[in-house]
Write a protein that holds these residues in place. Sequence first.
Motif, PDB file in Angstrom:
ATOM      1  N   GLY A  32       0.819  -1.206   0.000  1.00  0.00           N
ATOM      2  CA  GLY A  32       0.000   0.000   0.000  1.00  0.00           C
ATOM      3  C   GLY A  32       0.852   1.256   0.000  1.00  0.00           C
ATOM      4  O   GLY A  32       0.518   2.255  -0.656  1.00  0.00           O
ATOM      5  N   GLU A  33       1.976   1.230   0.748  1.00  0.00           N
ATOM      6  CA  GLU A  33       2.890   2.366   0.763  1.00  0.00           C
ATOM      7  C   GLU A  33       3.557   2.533  -0.603  1.00  0.00           C
ATOM      8  O   GLU A  33       3.774   3.648  -1.072  1.00  0.00           O
ATOM      9  CB  GLU A  33       3.949   2.154   1.847  1.00  0.00           C
ATOM     10  N   LEU A  34       3.873   1.408  -1.244  1.00  0.00           N
ATOM     11  CA  LEU A  34       4.444   1.464  -2.590  1.00  0.00           C
ATOM     12  C   LEU A  34       3.447   2.058  -3.574  1.00  0.00           C
ATOM     13  O   LEU A  34       3.798   2.903  -4.406  1.00  0.00           O
ATOM     14  CB  LEU A  34       4.854   0.063  -3.035  1.00  0.00           C
ATOM     15  N   THR A  49      -5.407   1.217  -7.635  1.00  0.00           N
ATOM     16  CA  THR A  49      -5.663  -0.172  -7.270  1.00  0.00           C
ATOM     17  C   THR A  49      -4.875  -0.563  -6.033  1.00  0.00           C
ATOM     18  O   THR A  49      -3.668  -0.317  -5.949  1.00  0.00           O
ATOM     19  CB  THR A  49      -5.286  -1.113  -8.427  1.00  0.00           C
ATOM     20  N   LEU A  50      -5.555  -1.195  -5.095  1.00  0.00           N
ATOM     21  CA  LEU A  50      -4.910  -1.735  -3.905  1.00  0.00           C
ATOM     22  C   LEU A  50      -5.358  -3.176  -3.713  1.00  0.00           C
ATOM     23  O   LEU A  50      -6.508  -3.515  -3.986  1.00  0.00           O
ATOM     24  CB  LEU A  50      -5.281  -0.919  -2.658  1.00  0.00           C
ATOM     25  N   THR A  53      -4.722  -0.593   3.188  1.00  0.00           N
ATOM     26  CA  THR A  53      -4.639  -2.006   2.836  1.00  0.00           C
ATOM     27  C   THR A  53      -5.050  -2.904   4.001  1.00  0.00           C
ATOM     28  O   THR A  53      -5.001  -4.129   3.880  1.00  0.00           O
ATOM     29  CB  THR A  53      -3.216  -2.394   2.393  1.00  0.00           C
ATOM     30  N   MET A  54      -5.463  -2.317   5.124  1.00  0.00           N
ATOM     31  CA  MET A  54      -6.014  -3.095   6.227  1.00  0.00           C
ATOM     32  C   MET A  54      -7.513  -2.836   6.324  1.00  0.00           C
ATOM     33  O   MET A  54      -7.990  -1.770   5.933  1.00  0.00           O
ATOM     34  CB  MET A  54      -5.329  -2.746   7.550  1.00  0.00           C
ATOM     35  N   ARG A  55      -8.227  -3.813   6.846  1.00  0.00           N
ATOM     36  CA  ARG A  55      -9.683  -3.693   6.981  1.00  0.00           C
ATOM     37  C   ARG A  55     -10.099  -4.230   8.342  1.00  0.00           C
ATOM     38  O   ARG A  55      -9.588  -5.246   8.809  1.00  0.00           O
ATOM     39  CB  ARG A  55     -10.375  -4.466   5.856  1.00  0.00           C
ATOM     40  N   LEU A  56     -11.024  -3.543   8.962  1.00  0.00           N
ATOM     41  CA  LEU A  56     -11.514  -3.928  10.284  1.00  0.00           C
ATOM     42  C   LEU A  56     -12.921  -4.483  10.155  1.00  0.00           C
ATOM     43  O   LEU A  56     -13.766  -3.899   9.472  1.00  0.00           O
ATOM     44  CB  LEU A  56     -11.506  -2.714  11.221  1.00  0.00           C
TER      45      LEU A  56
END
Length: 744
Positions: free
Chosen positions: A104-106, A451-452, A485-488
Amino acid sequence: MSDKASTHPGAAGRVTTAGRPASVRNVVLVGHSGSGKTTLVEALALTAGAVTRAGRVEDGQTVSDYDEIEQRRQRSVQLSLVPVEWDGIKINLLDTPGYADFVGELRAGLRAADAALFVVSAAQDADSVDGATRTVWEECAAVGMPRAIVVTHLDTARTGYAELTRLCGRIFGGDDPDAVLPLYLPLYGPPGPDGHAPVTGLAGLLTRRLSGYDSGERTESEPGEAELPPMEEARNRLIEGIIAESEDETLMDRYLAGEEIDVATVIADLERAVARGVFHPVLAAAPAVSGGRQGLGTVELLELITRGFPAPPEREAPAVTTPEGAPHASADCDPCGPLLAEVIKTASDPYVGRLSLVRVFSGTLRPDETVHMAGHSQAGHGRAGLTGREDRDDRDMDERVGALSAPFGRRQSPLHECIAGDIACVSGLSRAETGDTLSGKDDPLVMEAWTLPDPLLPLAVAAHGKADEEKLSTGLTRLVTEDPTMRLEQNPDTHQLVLWCLGEAQRDVALERLQGRYGVRVDAEPYRVSLRETFGEPAEGRGRHVKQSGGHGQFAICAIEVDPLPSGSGIEFVDRVVGGSVPRQFIPSVEKGVRAQAARGVAAGHPLVDVRITLRDGKAHSVDSSDAAFQTAGALALREAADRVPIHLLEPVVSVRVLVPDDFVGPVMSDLAGRRGRVVGTEQTVPGRTLVRAEVPEIEIGRYAVDLRSLSHGTGQFTRSYVRHEPMPQHVADRVREEAHSGS
């Protein structure tokens, strides 16, 4: 190329006046973990005079990897912006993590950049250009992003420079390996006691000049007779590769006819070919020796960036729409144009609150002005398309911009404005998230989402103690806000709080940040899939709830029949009472009771599904019967019926789509079969890649995000979607029951 920018023939026509978009270069560094990206950024900062000693600013912190977690892990885990200046050009160096978990940082760095430096380490084996790096190269090629390659770690090389440049030509050049060629050859000093010859300088192929760096300062000299022969062979191939991409179609004919092409013309063509993304030079770089100011190849690399890489006005901005999704004309990179900017990264600072790293594509962003903020829940994009999170109703609003600053390590230098093409940190955007668009409040816009990947590694967490419960929700929410890029997820079936990650490294960093930054301690729990239960055979049950304790008692009796139904049928309730044995007003009470018991489960605590429950008979009392009594009787009847027949566990089955290079199709299919998966088809998507479609029990792919990466050497991708629940094999069901029993 020389270090005299003002006389450089390729510089003509480029506006380099300070404060204008043409005087900005945005460059992202790409490469696998350990390739030397951060060290290279620090070497460039030292050569450009941004720091006084390698990688350090006034407070002793590094200009990159200054986060405590990065220092502890000795690995980049977040995007870092390091601005430097060279020859009147501001260069925004975007240092990205090389580990796949932090893609995601990239992606944020790629979005903000106009060109890319691919960093390849000579200290690794010849196959050290990993699959993930190759994939990013292909993505950059698809959008025409200019690229160059930098070879690092020549001082500890396991792979020779010539071999490595040929490898880069084969991997990155594809059908045209002559589009990837070295501009310089390394010069070696006498071998040391270990037999290894140190690199002391570079031989410029186009200029036929030697650059020495053994003193820590760049010096130029003429090549001797020993250096010329290997230089000439490489030089001829380089010139042919550059001329092949020239816009002057007569140049190749003149060259093949024996005409000596002026070096200035070749250099100008080189710069144009690099800026167009059709030629990709290979350079070498290393940090400065002890006490030195200029690292090997850093001057040459800074020259390539300032003269070969495009300025923001030369790159097309992403597509934009109105918040309602209507098409809108793209904005030009003009400081006087309408404001169009994008949040490419968000972070929390304990002193100033939320900080947003913003790339301005059009207009000028200034402190204290009010801007419109829009997320992708508008424009019909769907927020989940970018972050995997649910749409929010506060993604279309005005916000007031706080202070602007240029980051440099932990230090923030105040800015009075950020013009089109530049990047800055913005405070005060309390609701902004990564991917949000900032535009004029009178002309709101939304930029096309980038896009992720979907996070597919689950981490179930619970507060460690009472004090952590109050801070847990806030801490987790901030984590997913900072990293899209994280999901809760709050799982409604298992009641677990699940943080979905890309891999184990991202998971571990998230846990460290929860405790270190937000003071929240959590316990990781085994992730539980949403199992179901169903009846294996028809059964009957009788529920009797009769209590007498003085005054009004409780009286309810009901008899039911339970029949299995096809998968996906849910729960059916049928009233077959005759003669009024159960009064009409209490039949809904029985249904409510059996449905409540079905939701709680009848054997292992999982919801009951796919059955028809028929109320056949019962008894009531004129005084003691009640709604509550018949609810209890209905639940007891269902439990009694379950005790008389086998109860099957149903497990969720997901559709998995795995995209891998052709070489890994066999191992992937074998691995899926070992997970009780059923391959339902394969198809060629693009040359060299195959899509494998399979159905796999969800319980078998909890770690598939990690395992596929290992199996495919980082080149595989997969998606998953729920299909149905189906009976679990008995031996697996017994194991699940044992694990549940031992954990209770």
